[in-house]
Design an enzyme around this catalytic site. Sequence first.
Site, short mmCIF file in Angstrom:
data_model
loop_
_atom_site.label_atom_id
_atom_site.label_comp_id
_atom_site.label_asym_id
_atom_site.label_seq_id
_atom_site.Cartn_x
_atom_site.Cartn_y
_atom_site.Cartn_z
N ASN A 108 49.80 40.15 45.00
CA ASN A 108 48.55 40.53 45.68
C ASN A 108 48.09 39.47 46.68
O ASN A 108 48.65 38.38 46.77
CB ASN A 108 47.45 40.90 44.68
CG ASN A 108 46.97 39.76 43.82
OD1 ASN A 108 46.95 38.62 44.25
ND2 ASN A 108 46.59 40.08 42.60
N GLY A 109 47.03 39.81 47.41
CA GLY A 109 46.51 38.93 48.45
C GLY A 109 45.62 37.82 47.89
O GLY A 109 45.15 36.97 48.64
N GLU A 138 38.53 44.77 54.78
CA GLU A 138 39.10 43.43 54.95
C GLU A 138 39.77 43.35 56.30
O GLU A 138 40.49 44.27 56.69
CB GLU A 138 40.21 43.21 53.93
CG GLU A 138 39.75 43.07 52.55
CD GLU A 138 40.89 43.47 51.61
OE1 GLU A 138 42.03 43.62 52.06
OE2 GLU A 138 40.58 43.64 50.44
N HIS A 193 45.22 49.41 44.55
CA HIS A 193 44.18 49.15 43.55
C HIS A 193 44.01 50.31 42.56
O HIS A 193 42.94 50.90 42.49
CB HIS A 193 42.83 48.92 44.25
CG HIS A 193 42.79 47.75 45.17
ND1 HIS A 193 41.77 47.56 46.09
CD2 HIS A 193 43.63 46.70 45.33
CE1 HIS A 193 41.99 46.45 46.78
NE2 HIS A 193 43.11 45.91 46.33
N ASN A 243 37.73 44.29 45.93
CA ASN A 243 39.05 44.11 45.30
C ASN A 243 38.86 43.93 43.80
O ASN A 243 37.93 43.26 43.37
CB ASN A 243 39.74 42.89 45.90
CG ASN A 243 39.57 42.83 47.39
OD1 ASN A 243 38.46 42.66 47.89
ND2 ASN A 243 40.63 42.99 48.12
P1 FDA Z 1 48.84 44.39 36.24
O1 FDA Z 1 49.41 45.50 37.04
O2 FDA Z 1 48.49 43.14 36.91
O3 FDA Z 1 49.84 44.01 35.06
C1 FDA Z 1 50.51 44.97 34.29
C2 FDA Z 1 51.85 44.42 33.86
O4 FDA Z 1 52.41 45.27 32.86
C3 FDA Z 1 52.88 44.38 34.99
O5 FDA Z 1 53.45 43.09 35.05
C4 FDA Z 1 53.91 45.43 34.60
O6 FDA Z 1 55.23 45.12 35.02
C5 FDA Z 1 53.80 45.45 33.09
N1 FDA Z 1 54.19 46.73 32.47
C6 FDA Z 1 53.85 47.98 32.87
N2 FDA Z 1 54.36 48.90 32.02
C7 FDA Z 1 55.03 48.21 31.06
C8 FDA Z 1 55.77 48.60 29.91
N3 FDA Z 1 55.91 49.89 29.56
N4 FDA Z 1 56.35 47.63 29.15
C9 FDA Z 1 56.21 46.32 29.50
N5 FDA Z 1 55.52 45.90 30.57
C10 FDA Z 1 54.93 46.83 31.34
N6 FDA Z 1 43.41 42.88 43.81
C11 FDA Z 1 42.46 42.00 44.16
O7 FDA Z 1 41.47 41.85 43.45
N7 FDA Z 1 42.60 41.26 45.30
C12 FDA Z 1 43.67 41.40 46.13
O8 FDA Z 1 43.78 40.70 47.14
C13 FDA Z 1 44.66 42.37 45.79
N8 FDA Z 1 45.73 42.60 46.61
C14 FDA Z 1 46.77 43.41 46.18
C15 FDA Z 1 47.93 43.52 46.95
C16 FDA Z 1 49.01 44.25 46.47
C17 FDA Z 1 50.26 44.39 47.29
C18 FDA Z 1 48.93 44.89 45.19
C19 FDA Z 1 50.09 45.67 44.63
C20 FDA Z 1 47.77 44.78 44.44
C21 FDA Z 1 46.69 44.05 44.92
N9 FDA Z 1 45.53 43.91 44.17
C22 FDA Z 1 44.53 43.06 44.58
C23 FDA Z 1 45.36 44.63 42.89
C24 FDA Z 1 45.55 43.76 41.65
O9 FDA Z 1 46.74 43.03 41.75
C25 FDA Z 1 45.54 44.66 40.41
O10 FDA Z 1 44.29 45.32 40.36
C26 FDA Z 1 45.74 43.88 39.12
O11 FDA Z 1 46.96 43.19 39.13
C27 FDA Z 1 45.68 44.80 37.91
O12 FDA Z 1 45.65 44.01 36.75
P2 FDA Z 1 46.04 44.61 35.34
O13 FDA Z 1 45.87 43.54 34.33
O14 FDA Z 1 45.31 45.89 35.14
O15 FDA Z 1 47.60 45.02 35.45
#
Ligand code: FDA
Length: 497
Positions: free
Chosen positions: A113-114, A353, A438, A476
């Site tokens: 993420n950013g 943004e 998101h 975000n």
């Molecule tokens: P998160 O997705 O972080 O973690 C879940 C984990 O579980 C992953 O590592 C996944 O591989 C694992 N998993 C899934 N299923 C599984 C299974 N069955 N068995 C084992 N492991 C499993 N937000 C923000 O606030 N500011 C920002 O600048 C950005 N920018 C941004 C850019 C990009 C490109 C993306 C993709 C996302 C963002 N975000 C963001 C969003 C932010 O990254 C997102 O909201 C959070 O990572 C979500 O956190 P969680 O803890 O919910 O899950």
Amino acid sequence: QSGTHVPVLVIGTGYGGSVAALRLAQAGVDVQMVEMGMAWDTPGADGKIFANTTNPDARSYWLRTKTKQPLSNFLGFPIDRDIPRYTGILDAEEFAGIIVYQGRGVGGGSLVNGGMAVTPKRENFGAILPTVNADEMYNTYYPRANAELGVGLVDPAWFDTVDCYQYARVGRKQAQRSGFPFVFVPDVYDWDYMKQEAAGTVPKSAVAGEILYGNNYGKKSLQKTYIPKLMATGRVTISPLHKVTSVSPASGGGYTVLIDQLNTTGDVTTTKSVTADRVFFAAGSVGTSKLLTMLKATGKLPNLSNEIGKGWGDNGNVMVGRANWWWDATGAVQASIPCGGIDNWAAGGAFAEVAPLPTGIETYASFYLSITKNPNRAEFSWNPTTSKVDLSWQTAWKQPSIDMAKTIFDKINATEATIYRTDLFGVNKTWGDHLTYHPLGGAVLNRATDNYGRLLGYPGLYAIDGSLIPGNTSVNPFVTITALAERNIEKIIATDL
Ligand code: FDA
């Protein structure tokens, strides 16, 4: 280890999972974390752990043979390229009406993420999590999350002079000329490191355009904050390349968890069975929702609430580019970490943004990711024909987001006598309305769970990630996901253990 019994198993190593594991371990509980992605702790042949955004390779995508870049085109030409199939870092997960981008690996979304780390305005909190006490969040849990994540703000004096934020200064000038407030956006990037990057005294990361496929130096992902801290307790084990496929009640109490071990081309090499007294679902909004929807529908956890899978939203994400006049050059070198935004939430339902377009050449383009108050919510459902989980989101449901973003950009275009770019998302396509970064919801707090994330119907099962938040955070999301996890785990440790 197959056949093992553990007190707590955490599915996923993103924000929610890392908070849960750290606090449980500090309370003296042994924790097993299971992560489907890789560890991301070993450099590749080029000496770097992560690939650059401008040069994607095998490391860049989760099990794809061709890249799926959020900006698919440039000057009308498609830019996606073939890559070897590999358990790479960014998953572009395709549902019928939307592509959901997610991080894969130890650290979850924090890897890709950013780093924009935004606490919502307090006046908006009631609409984000209506059953959560705002005083507690703003006095205790948001400050705790900000401190642990290492949130900081760009130095405004440096911002005013440095080449790599020329694009953001153009964004500020144009916002202000149209009467919109421009605000600095906090980030977890190490701003002192970025100053040194810009000065050329350290290896470059943000200033070299690293972002979507990981940052090699300056970003404080969870790999630099919660994860070393939880490992230092000595009570947490993390198993990368392990994917949870099933959770069901065990005959002797607790839960049986089935786990596939993967190799780096995504094949299952072993299946393991572990028993856990408690299981925390922290697989992210999509991962947790898919698991719970499948487990309820296939009879593994039939008593889960009928609210499972519901209340999913895209945080109103929509992207757009504008074409500037030649006197508003945005810079050939653009720091990949955004640091400012245009706030028209109260009047128009949009927070935009000012985003980088780190192509390495002058494009005269301004690029924006807007977060909007899109009211549409989708639902996950089990499809017995394909044995997969579907999501009901439709592309047309982005129209409210486009309308809200236009409250900002139509006005800026009118003031500047400029037009939208139509070459970034296809041929003659203005809006990036095909994706979200998101994902939020699917196991909504106080509906599918109680008010602290305990999954209804099954004592000892919890959701503790973005799935708890009903579709929108107005900014975000990861600071809110982290703060809510801090709040919930404190209560769970005090009352359930
Ligand atoms: P998160 O997705 O972080 O973690 C879940 C984990 O579980 C992953 O590592 C996944 O591989 C694992 N998993 C899934 N299923 C599984 C299974 N069955 N068995 C084992 N492991 C499993 N937000 C923000 O606030 N500011 C920002 O600048 C950005 N920018 C941004 C850019 C990009 C490109 C993306 C993709 C996302 C963002 N975000 C963001 C969003 C932010 O990254 C997102 O909201 C959070 O990572 C979500 O956190 P969680 O803890 O919910 O899950």
